[in-house]
Design a protein around this motif. Sequence first.
Motif, PDB file in Angstrom:
ATOM      1  N   CYS A  40       0.851  -1.194   0.000  1.00  0.00           N
ATOM      2  CA  CYS A  40       0.000   0.000   0.000  1.00  0.00           C
ATOM      3  C   CYS A  40       0.882   1.238   0.000  1.00  0.00           C
ATOM      4  O   CYS A  40       2.053   1.180   0.359  1.00  0.00           O
TER       5      CYS A  40
ATOM      6  N   VAL B  32       0.966   5.450   1.155  1.00  0.00           N
ATOM      7  CA  VAL B  32       0.381   6.341   2.162  1.00  0.00           C
ATOM      8  C   VAL B  32       0.437   7.789   1.679  1.00  0.00           C
ATOM      9  O   VAL B  32       1.511   8.302   1.338  1.00  0.00           O
TER      10      VAL B  32
ATOM     11  N   ARG C 127       2.918   7.522  12.376  1.00  0.00           N
ATOM     12  CA  ARG C 127       1.773   6.701  12.781  1.00  0.00           C
ATOM     13  C   ARG C 127       1.030   6.183  11.546  1.00  0.00           C
ATOM     14  O   ARG C 127       0.666   5.012  11.473  1.00  0.00           O
ATOM     15  N   ASP C 128       0.830   7.060  10.556  1.00  0.00           N
ATOM     16  CA  ASP C 128       0.143   6.649   9.327  1.00  0.00           C
ATOM     17  C   ASP C 128       0.907   5.536   8.614  1.00  0.00           C
ATOM     18  O   ASP C 128       0.305   4.585   8.105  1.00  0.00           O
TER      19      ASP C 128
ATOM     20  N   HIS D 219       2.920   3.348  10.025  1.00  0.00           N
ATOM     21  CA  HIS D 219       2.756   2.131  10.845  1.00  0.00           C
ATOM     22  C   HIS D 219       1.371   1.534  10.660  1.00  0.00           C
ATOM     23  O   HIS D 219       1.235   0.306  10.552  1.00  0.00           O
ATOM     24  N   GLU D 220       0.349   2.363  10.645  1.00  0.00           N
ATOM     25  CA  GLU D 220      -1.015   1.851  10.457  1.00  0.00           C
ATOM     26  C   GLU D 220      -1.165   1.195   9.088  1.00  0.00           C
ATOM     27  O   GLU D 220      -1.881   0.196   8.950  1.00  0.00           O
ATOM     28  N   ALA D 221      -0.486   1.743   8.090  1.00  0.00           N
ATOM     29  CA  ALA D 221      -0.523   1.122   6.763  1.00  0.00           C
ATOM     30  C   ALA D 221       0.116  -0.268   6.823  1.00  0.00           C
ATOM     31  O   ALA D 221      -0.420  -1.229   6.263  1.00  0.00           O
TER      32      ALA D 221
ATOM     33  N   ASP E 268       0.326  -2.187   9.439  1.00  0.00           N
ATOM     34  CA  ASP E 268      -0.598  -3.041  10.191  1.00  0.00           C
ATOM     35  C   ASP E 268      -1.766  -3.484   9.313  1.00  0.00           C
ATOM     36  O   ASP E 268      -2.209  -4.635   9.384  1.00  0.00           O
ATOM     37  N   ALA E 269      -2.267  -2.593   8.475  1.00  0.00           N
ATOM     38  CA  ALA E 269      -3.409  -2.905   7.618  1.00  0.00           C
ATOM     39  C   ALA E 269      -3.083  -3.993   6.598  1.00  0.00           C
ATOM     40  O   ALA E 269      -3.992  -4.690   6.137  1.00  0.00           O
TER      41      ALA E 269
ATOM     42  N   SER F   8      11.750   6.703   9.998  1.00  0.00           N
ATOM     43  CA  SER F   8      11.121   5.443  10.419  1.00  0.00           C
ATOM     44  C   SER F   8      12.126   4.410  10.894  1.00  0.00           C
ATOM     45  O   SER F   8      11.736   3.340  11.369  1.00  0.00           O
TER      46      SER F   8
ATOM     47  N   SER G 239      11.730   2.608  14.226  1.00  0.00           N
ATOM     48  CA  SER G 239      10.596   1.718  14.425  1.00  0.00           C
ATOM     49  C   SER G 239      10.972   0.258  14.229  1.00  0.00           C
ATOM     50  O   SER G 239      11.695  -0.090  13.299  1.00  0.00           O
TER      51      SER G 239
ATOM     52  N   ARG H 137       8.680  -1.778  13.429  1.00  0.00           N
ATOM     53  CA  ARG H 137       7.636  -2.246  12.517  1.00  0.00           C
ATOM     54  C   ARG H 137       8.177  -2.590  11.136  1.00  0.00           C
ATOM     55  O   ARG H 137       7.620  -3.410  10.430  1.00  0.00           O
TER      56      ARG H 137
END
Length: 153
Positions: free
Chosen positions: A32, A34, A63-64, A66-68, A70-71, A92, A95, A97
């Motif tokens: 994805c 962002v 945060r965006d 990271h959320e991507a 996670d998604a 990043s 992180s 992640r």
Amino acid sequence: MGLVIAPDIWSLRPLYDDMVARFARDWNMRVCAVEPFPGRDIPVEIEPRMAAVPTLDDSVHLRDLHEAADALGTERGGLIGFCLGGMYCFKSSVSDRFARIASFYGMIRVPEHWRSATQGEPLDYLRRGGAGKVLAIIGAVDPYTPPADVAEL
């Protein structure tokens, strides 16, 4: 593995749609991209985009990203970014992640006209940890990656 793409200052556009589809198809992975300026209607000219960068908040944009990741629903994630997105790749690095990060011509230091209380320095993030998982692709003639900054990187 999943892959998150951090676009350049020009934001999401067909180029990134094609890139997401190609990585997903050719590498058989979830992907994805962002939007760096979500919910904002910024004209396509460079001046308003440059003026919008100092309003970005590292904590929100990271945060965006990271959320991507996670998604995507994958255990491991990678991050790739271009120019502005490449700068956020450096940021990043702290992180856990993202297992691997590739920054394409990302700013090594926040350009003076982008500095704000919500913009941290990429080198500071890299110094705090995780720099070993970052690959930096840098052009030899780029005003945003001068030789002294490259040497420090």
